[in-house]
Design an enzyme around this catalytic site. Structure first.
Site, short mmCIF file in Angstrom:
data_model
loop_
_atom_site.label_atom_id
_atom_site.label_comp_id
_atom_site.label_asym_id
_atom_site.label_seq_id
_atom_site.Cartn_x
_atom_site.Cartn_y
_atom_site.Cartn_z
N CYS A 2 0.83 -1.20 0.00
CA CYS A 2 0.00 0.00 0.00
C CYS A 2 0.87 1.26 0.00
O CYS A 2 2.00 1.24 0.48
CB CYS A 2 -0.86 0.05 1.25
SG CYS A 2 -1.80 -1.45 1.51
N ARG A 27 5.02 0.43 -5.88
CA ARG A 27 4.94 -0.43 -4.70
C ARG A 27 3.97 -1.59 -4.90
O ARG A 27 3.99 -2.54 -4.14
CB ARG A 27 4.48 0.41 -3.49
CG ARG A 27 5.45 1.50 -3.12
CD ARG A 27 4.82 2.52 -2.21
NE ARG A 27 4.60 2.01 -0.87
CZ ARG A 27 5.49 2.00 0.11
NH1 ARG A 27 6.69 2.46 -0.12
NH2 ARG A 27 5.20 1.52 1.29
N TRP A 73 -2.98 -2.71 -1.64
CA TRP A 73 -2.55 -4.04 -2.08
C TRP A 73 -3.23 -5.01 -1.11
O TRP A 73 -2.87 -5.08 0.07
CB TRP A 73 -1.03 -4.13 -1.99
CG TRP A 73 -0.45 -5.35 -2.61
CD1 TRP A 73 -0.22 -5.57 -3.94
CD2 TRP A 73 0.02 -6.53 -1.93
NE1 TRP A 73 0.34 -6.81 -4.12
CE2 TRP A 73 0.49 -7.42 -2.91
CE3 TRP A 73 0.07 -6.92 -0.60
CZ2 TRP A 73 1.02 -8.66 -2.60
CZ3 TRP A 73 0.59 -8.16 -0.28
CH2 TRP A 73 1.06 -9.01 -1.28
N ASN A 97 -1.44 1.80 5.80
CA ASN A 97 -0.47 0.88 5.19
C ASN A 97 0.02 -0.03 6.32
O ASN A 97 0.44 0.46 7.36
CB ASN A 97 0.69 1.71 4.60
CG ASN A 97 1.81 0.85 4.09
OD1 ASN A 97 1.66 -0.35 3.93
ND2 ASN A 97 2.94 1.48 3.80
N GLY A 98 -0.07 -1.35 6.13
CA GLY A 98 0.37 -2.28 7.17
C GLY A 98 -0.70 -3.32 7.45
O GLY A 98 -1.64 -3.49 6.65
N GLU A 463 18.36 -16.13 -9.36
CA GLU A 463 17.97 -14.77 -9.68
C GLU A 463 17.44 -14.68 -11.12
O GLU A 463 16.41 -14.04 -11.37
CB GLU A 463 19.16 -13.81 -9.47
CG GLU A 463 18.93 -12.37 -9.89
CD GLU A 463 17.77 -11.68 -9.15
OE1 GLU A 463 17.20 -12.27 -8.22
OE2 GLU A 463 17.43 -10.56 -9.55
N LYS A 467 13.66 -13.49 -11.97
CA LYS A 467 13.44 -12.31 -12.81
C LYS A 467 12.51 -12.67 -13.97
O LYS A 467 11.61 -11.92 -14.32
CB LYS A 467 14.80 -11.85 -13.32
CG LYS A 467 15.15 -10.44 -13.42
CD LYS A 467 15.29 -9.55 -12.22
CE LYS A 467 14.48 -9.78 -11.03
NZ LYS A 467 14.99 -9.25 -9.81
N GLU A 470 8.79 -13.46 -12.60
CA GLU A 470 7.99 -12.34 -12.09
C GLU A 470 7.66 -11.32 -13.17
O GLU A 470 6.60 -10.70 -13.12
CB GLU A 470 8.67 -11.67 -10.89
CG GLU A 470 9.99 -11.03 -11.18
CD GLU A 470 10.65 -10.42 -9.96
OE1 GLU A 470 9.97 -10.17 -8.96
OE2 GLU A 470 11.86 -10.17 -10.01
N HIS A 486 18.50 -36.20 -10.09
CA HIS A 486 17.83 -36.85 -8.97
C HIS A 486 16.32 -36.63 -9.02
O HIS A 486 15.65 -36.67 -7.99
CB HIS A 486 18.42 -36.37 -7.65
CG HIS A 486 19.87 -36.73 -7.52
ND1 HIS A 486 20.29 -38.03 -7.28
CD2 HIS A 486 21.00 -36.00 -7.68
CE1 HIS A 486 21.61 -38.05 -7.27
NE2 HIS A 486 22.07 -36.84 -7.50
N LYS A 583 6.43 -3.78 -4.30
CA LYS A 583 7.86 -3.45 -4.25
C LYS A 583 8.42 -3.69 -2.86
O LYS A 583 9.51 -4.23 -2.70
CB LYS A 583 8.05 -1.99 -4.65
CG LYS A 583 9.50 -1.52 -4.62
CD LYS A 583 10.29 -2.15 -5.73
CE LYS A 583 11.75 -1.75 -5.73
NZ LYS A 583 12.55 -2.71 -6.51
C1 F6R Z 1 12.49 -9.54 -6.96
C2 F6R Z 1 12.37 -8.64 -5.83
C3 F6R Z 1 12.03 -9.22 -4.51
C4 F6R Z 1 12.81 -8.50 -3.40
C5 F6R Z 1 12.33 -8.98 -2.01
C6 F6R Z 1 13.10 -8.34 -0.89
O1 F6R Z 1 12.79 -8.85 -8.12
O2 F6R Z 1 12.48 -7.45 -5.97
O3 F6R Z 1 12.25 -10.59 -4.47
O4 F6R Z 1 14.17 -8.75 -3.57
O5 F6R Z 1 10.97 -8.69 -1.87
O6 F6R Z 1 12.94 -6.96 -0.88
P1 F6R Z 1 13.94 -6.02 -0.11
O7 F6R Z 1 15.27 -6.16 -0.77
O8 F6R Z 1 13.36 -4.65 -0.24
O9 F6R Z 1 13.99 -6.50 1.31
#
Ligand code: F6R
Length: 588
Positions: A2, A27, A73, A97-98, A463, A467, A470, A486, A583
Site C-alpha cells: 500500500c 509499490r 494491495w 499501510n500495514g 535470480e 526475474k 515475475e 535426482h 515493491k
Molecule cells: C524480486 C524482488 C524481490 C525483493 C524482495 C526483498 O525482483 O524485488 O524478491 O528482492 O521482496 O525486498 P527487499 O530487498 O526490499 O527486502
C-alpha cells in the site's frame, strides 16, 4: 505494498495527492482512493484498478486544501471498492499501510458496542477505534494514543476527522511514513518519490510518533503527547531519479544505471585501492548468518560462496520468513547480516529484531537511507543504487553484489583483490549495450524454463529464474546442475529450454556434463559462460567477459536481467508492475 500520500496547504490538494500516488504505483496495488474536504464535508472516492481510473471519477479543479490518498494491495478482504481505502467510521476517515494483527478481537469488542462494519478489512477497526475513544476523550490526539496502544501489528496512517477540518493527522509504527514540508503546504507520504515533484525536504518519523499538520505548520509528538523537534533532511538525489527519462520502463532505465551504481557503490567504500572509513572492520566475527527475502536472499547465496571461498568464514544463508521462526545457532562471534533494498521488508526486519533480542550483532546492507532495517541494525552499509521504482529489483541487486564482494575482501583482510574492480565498469557498459533479442525470442515461446548451475552460478540461476517468472509470467525453475538427475530431469524432453550458467573454471567440466545430459534428452540449451568452448552441447551461447571470480557475479546478472526485460516486453507484460507483486513487502 500500500502507499499513502496526504497534503494540507494553500493549493488544491487533489492533483498533488494523485501525482504522489502515481509515484508510489511501483509499490504494487490493486485499488486506489482519496478522501478530501470540500464544502465543509469529507468526500470519499474509491476505485478498483489503476489510479487513472480513480482520476476519471474526480474533479481535480475542486478547491480542496486537504486530502489523503491511498493505493491498496489487498491482504484482508478481496479487491473491491468497499475494501479499498479510505475507510470512514463515525467521524474518522483513515488510510492505512500495514496489517492489524488483532483486528478480529477489536472488531468483536466494537461490534458489542453497536458499531457496524462494512468491509472485510483489518483497517476498518482503526477509524472505528478512533471514533470510539474520541467519544470518550473528546480530543483527537488522545484518541489516537488510545487507539495505537490497542493496535498490534504494523501501520502508517493518514487521518482526518469531521470535527477538525483544518488539520490532518499521521502516525507510524512498523510501516514507513515521512512528512515533507513544501513552499505551499505539507505532505505525508510512504516514500520520497511521491513528494519530489514538490519538495526535497523530508522528516523521518520514528516508531509511534504522531504528527498534527495544518496549512503551514506541523507538530510532532511522542506517544505520551510530549512535543518533539526533528531534523529536516534534504533528499540529495534528483527529481530525475523518479522519472522515466525517455526509457519505456523503469526496469530498463534502472538496468542501464548499473554502470553508475557500480562506480558509486565502489567509490563510496574504496579510494586508491584501500578501504575508506565507511567500511568498518568485521574481523572479530567467525561465523555469519545472512538473512533476506527474494532477490536479496539470492545475493546472500552469492555472499555465501564468496565469503566462504575467499575469507574462509562459514556462512549460513536463510530466507527471513523461515529464519525468524527457526532455531538459530549462534554465539558472540556471529554476525547476522540482513540484506534489503527497501530496508522495510517485514520478515527481514523481524529477523533482525530476533537476532538483536538474542544479543547478536547485526549488519544491514540496505539501499533506502534511514529505513527501519538501516536504523535498527548495529552496523549499516548502504549500497548506492538510488531510488528503485520498478517492482523487480535490478540495479539494487548489482549494487548489493558489488558491496558483498567488497565486504568479502574486507573480511579476508587483504586489499589485493580490490584491483579486480578497476575497469569493471567498461565490462558492465559493454554487457548493457549488447542486444539480447534473439535469446528473448526463444525464451518468450517457452512455457517452462530450467536454469542450471553450480555454487555461485546456482545463486545466479535463482535470480535469473525469478526475474523471468515475475516479469514475464513464464514458469521457470532453478536447480543445482548436479541435482537435476535426482528427479527433475524427468521433465526434460524435446526442446525443453535449459539455461546453463557456468563461470567457475574449477567446476565447469561438471556443469558441462550436466548440460550434455539434458542435450541427450533433446533440450534446447542457452549456455552462459565466460570461457568459450567449441562443442555441440549448446544451441546458443552468451559469452561473458572473463574476470576474477570475486567480481564475476556482478557481470553475470546483467544478461539475465536484460533477457527477462526483453521477454516480458515481447509477451506484453506489465513490466514495472507485475501482477500481484509489491515493491516493498511490509506485511508478513
Ligand atoms: C524480486 C524482488 C524481490 C525483493 C524482495 C526483498 O525482483 O524485488 O524478491 O528482492 O521482496 O525486498 P527487499 O530487498 O526490499 O527486502
Amino acid at each position: 505494498m500500500c502507499g499513502i500520500v496526504g497534503y494540507i496547504g494553500k493549493e488544491k490538494a487533489l492533483p498533488k495527492v494523485l501525482s504522489g500516488l502515481k509515484f508510489l504505483e511501483y509499490r504494487g496495488y490493486d485499488s486506489a482512493g482519496v478522501a478530501y474536504i470540500y464544502d465543509n464535508e469529507i468526500k470519499i472516492t474509491k476505485e478498483v484498478g489503476r489510479i487513472n481510473s480513480l482520476e476519471k471519477l474526480l474533479d481535480l479543479s475542486i478547491p480542496s486544501n486537504i486530502a489523503i490518498g491511498h493505493t491498496r494491495w489487498a491482504t484482508h478482504g478481496e479487491v473491491n471498492i468497499i475494501n479499498s481505502h479510505p475507510h470512514k467510521v463515525g467521524k474518522f476517515t483513515v488510510v492505512h499501510n500495514g496489517i492489524i494483527e488483532n483486528y478480529l478481537k477489536i472488531k468483536e469488542k466494537l461490534q458489542k458496542e453497536g458499531i457496524i462494519f462494512k468491509s472485510s478489512t483489518d483497517t476498518e477497526v482503526i477509524p472505528a477505534l478512533l471514533d470510539y475513544y474520541y467519544q470518550k476523550e473528546n480530543n483527537i490526539l488522545k484518541a489516537i494514543v488510545k487507539t495505537i496502544n490497542e493496535l498490534e501489528g504494523s501501520f502508517a496512517l493518514g487521518i482526518i476527522c469531521d470535527d477538525d477540518k483544518n488539520n490532518l493527522y499521521a502516525i507510524r509504527r512498523g510501516s514507513p511514513l515521512i512528512i515533507a514540508p513544501s513552499n505551499d503546504g505539507i505532505f505525508i507520504a510512504s516514500d520520497i518519490p511521491a513528494i519530489l515533484n514538490y519538495t526535497n525536504k523530508y522528516i523521518l518519523l520514528n516508531e509511534n510518533e504522531i504528527v498534527k499538520l495544518s496549512k503551514n505548520e506541523y507538530q510532532i509528538y511522542d506517544n505520551k503527547l510530549n512535543k518533539i523537534i526533528k531534523e529536516i533532511k534534504i533528499y540529495e538525489g534528483s527529481q530525475d531519479d523518479a522519472m522515466l527519462n525517455g526509457y519505456d520502463h523503469y526496469m530498463l532505465k534502472e538496468i542501464h544505471e548499473e554502470e553508475k551504481v557500480f562506480l558509486d557503490t565502489f567509490n563510496y567504500y574504496v579510494e586508491n585501492n584501500k578501504f575508506k572509513d565507511t567500511m568498518p572492520n568485521f574481523k572479530k566475527y567467525q561465523n555469519i548468518h545472512i538473512v533476506a527475502c527474494g532477490s536479496a536472499y539470492y545475493v546472500g547465496c552469492i555472499a555465501k560462496s564468496l565469503i566462504e571461498n575467499y575469507a574462509n568464514i562459514p556462512v549460513y544463508a536463510s530466507v527471513a520468513s523461515e529464519y525468524r521462526y527457526q532455531k538459530n545457532f549462534y554465539d558472540q562471534n556471529t554476525l547476522v547480516i540482513i540484506i534489503s533494498q527497501s530496508g522495510e521488508t517485514a520478515d527481514s526486519l523481524e529477523a533482525l529484531r530476533k537476532a538483536k533480542n538474542d544479543g547478536i550483532d547485526t549488519l544491514a546492507i540496505v539501499n533506502v537511507a534511514m529505513s527501519s532495517i538501516a536504523r535498527e541494525a548495529k552496523y549499516t552499509l548502504y549500497v548506492k543504487a538510488g531510488p528503485e521504482i520498478a517492482v523487480a529489483t535490478t540495479k539494487a541487486f548489482l549494487a548489493q553484489t558489488t558491496l558483498i564482494a567488497l565486504l568479502t575482501i574486507k573480511l579476508q583482510g587483504q586489499n589485493d583483490l580490490l584491483k579486480e574492480f578497476i575497469g569493471l565498469e567498461k565490462h558492465i557498459r559493454e554487457l548493457l549495450n549488447r542486444n539480447y533479442q534473439e535469446y528473448a525470442k526463444i525464451i518468450s515461446k517457452s512455457n517452462n524454463t530450467f536454469f542450471i548451475g553450480r555454487l555461485v552460478d546456482y545463486a545466479l540461476c535463482l535470480e535469473g529464474s525469478l526475474k523471468l517468472k515475475e516479469t514475464s509470467y513464464i514458469n521457470s525453475v532453478a536447480i543445482q546442475a548436479g541435482e537435476l538427475k535426482h528427479g527433475t530431469i524427468s521433465l526434460i524432453t524435446d526442446n525443453t529450454l535449459v539455461i546453463g550458467i557456468c563461470t567457475k573454471k574449477d567446476i565447469s567440466s561438471k556443469t558441462i556434463s550436466n548440460l550434455k545430459e539434458v542435450k541427450a534428452r533433446k533440450a534446447n540449451i542457452i549456455y552462459i559462460t565466460n570461457e568459450f568452448i567449441e562443442d555441440n552441447f549448446y544451441d546458443q551461447i552468451i559469452l561473458l567477459p572473463k574476470v576474477n571470480d570475486i567480481v564475476m557475479p556482478i557481470l553475470t546478472v546483467i544478461p539475465l536481467q536484460l533477457i527477462a526485460y526483453e521477454v516480458a516486453k515481447i509477451r506484453g507484460c506489465d513490466i514495472d508492475k507485475p501482477r500481484n507483486l509489491a515493491k516493498s513487502v511490509t506485511v508478513e
